[in-house]
Motif scaffolding. Structure first.
Motif, PDB file in Angstrom:
ATOM      1  N   ALA A 147       0.840  -1.204   0.000  1.00 53.20           N
ATOM      2  CA  ALA A 147       0.000   0.000   0.000  1.00 53.20           C
ATOM      3  C   ALA A 147       0.871   1.249   0.000  1.00 53.20           C
ATOM      4  O   ALA A 147       0.584   2.227  -0.701  1.00 53.20           O
ATOM      5  N   ASP A 152       3.868   1.534  -1.242  1.00 55.14           N
ATOM      6  CA  ASP A 152       4.438   1.659  -2.588  1.00 55.14           C
ATOM      7  C   ASP A 152       3.426   2.277  -3.547  1.00 55.14           C
ATOM      8  O   ASP A 152       3.775   3.134  -4.364  1.00 55.14           O
ATOM      9  N   ARG A 153       2.167   1.840  -3.464  1.00 51.21           N
ATOM     10  CA  ARG A 153       1.124   2.400  -4.346  1.00 51.21           C
ATOM     11  C   ARG A 153       0.917   3.883  -4.061  1.00 51.21           C
ATOM     12  O   ARG A 153       0.768   4.694  -4.978  1.00 51.21           O
TER      13      ARG A 153
END
Length: 108
Positions: free
Chosen positions: A86, A88-89
């Motif tokens: 999450a 990274d997103r």
């Protein structure tokens, strides 16, 4: 690089307040570093419960976020992997938003 659980209490100023310090080392090791047996799974459940009452839970989670083993800040490895994905997103979205704003001249 993996955090060394043995140095956790000496390397971090907040660690003196960790509730896990109150447990004898052998029990703490079994609770926070389970090996996958049914008994250790039960002990890990107890560790997670202790962590949720700990005043330094978030600091511990931050230190252990990249750890592939053990209980850190009340989280097991699979949950921390989801947190990292999450994160990274969110970083990708932030980068794309910044690039778009630069392209539109909204920021230098």
């Amino acid at each position: 690089m993996s955090a060394d659980p043995g140095s956790l209490f000496t390397d971090h100023d907040w660690a003196h307040a960790a509730l896990c310090r109150a447990y004898p080392p052998a029990l703490a090791d079994a609770m926070w570093h389970p090996d996958g047996t049914r008994e250790d799974h039960t002990l890990a459940d107890r560790a997670v419960t202790v962590c949720f009452s700990c005043p330094v839970r978030l600091e511990c989670l931050e230190v252990g976020l990249d750890e592939p083993w053990g209980i850190w800040g009340g989280s097991r490895p699979n949950l921390r992997a989801r947190y990292r994905a999450a994160q990274d997103r969110l970083e990708l979205v932030a980068e794309a938003s910044e690039a778009s704003a630069r392209k539109k001249g909204l920021i230098p």
